[in-house]
Write a protein that holds these residues in place. Structure first.
Motif, PDB file in Angstrom:
ATOM      1  N   UNK A  29       0.833  -1.204   0.000  1.00 65.85           N
ATOM      2  CA  UNK A  29       0.000   0.000   0.000  1.00 65.85           C
ATOM      3  C   UNK A  29       0.866   1.253   0.000  1.00 65.85           C
ATOM      4  N   UNK A  30       1.933   1.229   0.765  1.00 66.46           N
ATOM      5  CA  UNK A  30       2.880   2.356   0.820  1.00 66.46           C
ATOM      6  C   UNK A  30       3.521   2.581  -0.547  1.00 66.46           C
ATOM      7  N   UNK A  31       3.913   1.498  -1.188  1.00 70.81           N
ATOM      8  CA  UNK A  31       4.516   1.601  -2.512  1.00 70.81           C
ATOM      9  C   UNK A  31       3.514   2.122  -3.534  1.00 70.81           C
ATOM     10  N   UNK A  32       2.281   1.663  -3.424  1.00 67.82           N
ATOM     11  CA  UNK A  32       1.254   2.121  -4.340  1.00 67.82           C
ATOM     12  C   UNK A  32       1.039   3.627  -4.210  1.00 67.82           C
ATOM     13  N   UNK A  33       1.003   4.122  -2.985  1.00 60.35           N
ATOM     14  CA  UNK A  33       0.844   5.562  -2.769  1.00 60.35           C
ATOM     15  C   UNK A  33       2.036   6.330  -3.317  1.00 60.35           C
ATOM     16  N   UNK A  34       3.224   5.778  -3.137  1.00 56.41           N
ATOM     17  CA  UNK A  34       4.435   6.443  -3.632  1.00 56.41           C
ATOM     18  C   UNK A  34       4.435   6.522  -5.160  1.00 56.41           C
ATOM     19  N   UNK A  35       3.980   5.452  -5.802  1.00 52.52           N
ATOM     20  CA  UNK A  35       4.057   5.356  -7.257  1.00 52.52           C
ATOM     21  C   UNK A  35       2.839   5.935  -7.975  1.00 52.52           C
ATOM     22  N   UNK A  36       1.858   6.356  -7.216  1.00 54.45           N
ATOM     23  CA  UNK A  36       0.661   6.904  -7.851  1.00 54.45           C
ATOM     24  C   UNK A  36       0.975   8.174  -8.637  1.00 54.45           C
ATOM     25  N   UNK A  37       1.940   8.964  -8.145  1.00 56.19           N
ATOM     26  CA  UNK A  37       2.248  10.225  -8.796  1.00 56.19           C
ATOM     27  C   UNK A  37       3.608  10.293  -9.433  1.00 56.19           C
ATOM     28  N   UNK A  38       4.346   9.198  -9.420  1.00 59.76           N
ATOM     29  CA  UNK A  38       5.665   9.181 -10.059  1.00 59.76           C
ATOM     30  C   UNK A  38       5.873   7.856 -10.755  1.00 59.76           C
ATOM     31  N   UNK A  63      13.666   9.066  -8.441  1.00 60.70           N
ATOM     32  CA  UNK A  63      14.054   9.822  -9.625  1.00 60.70           C
ATOM     33  C   UNK A  63      13.106   9.571 -10.784  1.00 60.70           C
ATOM     34  N   UNK A  64      13.502  10.019 -11.970  1.00 60.61           N
ATOM     35  CA  UNK A  64      12.613   9.927 -13.127  1.00 60.61           C
ATOM     36  C   UNK A  64      13.105   8.958 -14.197  1.00 60.61           C
ATOM     37  N   UNK A  65      14.027   8.060 -13.805  1.00 63.34           N
ATOM     38  CA  UNK A  65      14.464   6.981 -14.686  1.00 63.34           C
ATOM     39  C   UNK A  65      14.532   5.695 -13.862  1.00 63.34           C
ATOM     40  N   UNK A  66      14.717   4.568 -14.549  1.00 61.04           N
ATOM     41  CA  UNK A  66      14.843   3.307 -13.811  1.00 61.04           C
ATOM     42  C   UNK A  66      16.142   3.295 -13.003  1.00 61.04           C
ATOM     43  N   UNK A  67      16.071   2.722 -11.809  1.00 67.50           N
ATOM     44  CA  UNK A  67      17.252   2.564 -10.958  1.00 67.50           C
ATOM     45  C   UNK A  67      17.250   1.163 -10.360  1.00 67.50           C
ATOM     46  N   UNK A  68      18.278   0.888  -9.589  1.00 67.54           N
ATOM     47  CA  UNK A  68      18.398  -0.373  -8.859  1.00 67.54           C
ATOM     48  C   UNK A  68      17.140  -0.669  -8.051  1.00 67.54           C
ATOM     49  N   UNK A  98       0.985  -7.535 -21.416  1.00 66.91           N
ATOM     50  CA  UNK A  98       1.262  -6.675 -22.573  1.00 66.91           C
ATOM     51  C   UNK A  98       0.204  -5.596 -22.768  1.00 66.91           C
ATOM     52  N   UNK A  99      -0.781  -5.513 -21.864  1.00 72.16           N
ATOM     53  CA  UNK A  99      -1.803  -4.476 -21.967  1.00 72.16           C
ATOM     54  C   UNK A  99      -1.181  -3.095 -21.762  1.00 72.16           C
ATOM     55  N   UNK A 100      -1.726  -2.063 -22.395  1.00 69.86           N
ATOM     56  CA  UNK A 100      -1.221  -0.701 -22.189  1.00 69.86           C
ATOM     57  C   UNK A 100      -1.252  -0.333 -20.703  1.00 69.86           C
ATOM     58  N   UNK A 101      -0.238   0.411 -20.264  1.00 65.61           N
ATOM     59  CA  UNK A 101      -0.135   0.749 -18.839  1.00 65.61           C
ATOM     60  C   UNK A 101      -0.380   2.224 -18.534  1.00 65.61           C
ATOM     61  N   UNK A 102      -0.211   3.090 -19.513  1.00 63.92           N
ATOM     62  CA  UNK A 102      -0.509   4.497 -19.333  1.00 63.92           C
ATOM     63  C   UNK A 102       0.423   5.273 -18.423  1.00 63.92           C
ATOM     64  N   UNK A 103       1.505   4.665 -18.004  1.00 61.60           N
ATOM     65  CA  UNK A 103       2.398   5.326 -17.041  1.00 61.60           C
ATOM     66  C   UNK A 103       3.237   6.436 -17.681  1.00 61.60           C
TER      67      UNK A 103
END
Length: 342
Positions: free
Chosen positions: A204-213, A218-223, A305-310
């Protein structure tokens, strides 16, 4: 991920505790531990079933290290002794010439008593294991092997973000990466309940964090994204049912499901995933949890493979860099084991 000496995984009467005693030797640019970075000298041994090994497979792909660090793939199942190279002709790794990963561990540490784990890096000239410290392994590929990265490789562990990446990784490991195992291998109702609530509170914490980013840090993939992805991609296929992590499926958690699909569809992530090996490993090996050894037919995987919209959240996977080339022909996941097109 390791074998156990008696074939048992459940923690009798209590909470599962992971043995964290790994071989801490490092392969570094300056060779401080006696093992300098050297193209062609080492062989990475993995199983595509294992989430910890999957991290290294992904990082190696993203950084373009295929030509400098060869890879041996063990089969999806093992016995109490060791992972085996049953996918290779004659049941032997073609570079190391061994049938079991155990042989490389014993070559350096005769009678080695801890788990024979993947991922492991083996020194080809001596046939001896160098390290199985999976957490340090990916960080070293990013920082110590930099001279051999492909052009356009992402910086998965940028200095300016390391403190935040480390902080996120610590809680994700404790509550999610290891949390699913704490659920699955719990030896009492109470231990299971604690692990279950801890896992889903963190999701749930991760979901809240990722809802807006788009990405964890950061704004690229990381470890950090690599480490979370390898658990999420196994969630519905294994952890939801086999490990009783069943408050919701990943597909019923909209933000995390879209995030996971975004990564899966990013070159270097989904093209490393072998769902057949993943399911066979957990359901066939953990006989104290699944005595019949029956491997479920589901779930349907085409929805990965469905569109993700992220994309709407901004950011881009590789920043100013570029995606890796397609997997080498000898490292491509079989078409029947993945929803990705052959």
């Amino acid at each position: 991920m390791s074998n156990t000496k008696d074939g048992s995984y459940l923690s009798a009467g209590g909470e599962f505790t992971r043995d964290q005693r790994y071989i801490a030797t490092r392969i570094t640019e300056d060779g401080r531990d006696g093992y300098p970075v050297e193209p062609g000298r080492y062989r990475l041994v993995v199983s595509r079933a294992c989430p910890w090994a999957n991290r290294v497979i992904i990082v190696r792909r993203l950084l373009g290290l295929e030509d400098v660090l060869s890879m041996g793939v063990a089969g999806p199942t093992h016995d109490a002794r060791s992972w085996t190279f049953d996918l290779d002709p004659g049941g032997r790794d073609p570079v190391l010439g061994i049938e079991r990963l155990q042989e490389a561990f014993f070559a350096r540490f005769p009678g080695y008593e801890r788990g024979i784990t993947v991922p492991a890096i083996v020194d080809v000239p001596t046939g001896q294991v160098v390290t199985n410290d999976y957490a340090q392994m990916t960080l070293d590929l990013s920082t110590q092997w930099r001279a051999h990265h492909r052009s356009g490789a992402p910086d998965l562990y940028p200095e300016a973000l390391r403190a935040e990446i480390d902080e996120v990784n610590a809680v994700v490991f404790a509550d999610v990466n290891n949390g699913v195992y704490r659920c699955g291998f719990a030896g009492s109702q109470e231990a299971y309940a604690r692990a279950y609530h801890r896992l889903f509170d963190r999701l749930d914490w991760l979901s809240a964090r990722l809802e807006g980013q788009r990405y964890l840090v950061g704004d690229t993939i990381t470890e950090a994204d690599v480490r979370l992805f390898t658990t999420l991609v196994r969630f519905d296929a294994v952890y939801h049912g086999h490990f009783k992590c069943n408050r919701q499926k990943l597909t019923e958690q909209p933000v995390l499901w879209a995030y996971a699909r975004d990564l899966f569809q990013t070159p270097g992530f989904g093209d490393t995933i072998d769902f057949d090996h993943i399911k066979r490993h957990y359901y066939e090996v953990h006989r104290d949890i699944n005595p019949s050894g029956i491997v479920p037919e589901g779930p349907d995987l085409t929805n990965w493979l469905d569109p993700h919209g992220r994309e709407a959240l901004g950011g881009s996977p590789f920043g100013a860099g570029s995606p890796p080339a397609p997997p080498r022909s000898d490292e491509t996941v079989p078409a029947g084991h993945t929803p990705l097109a052959a």
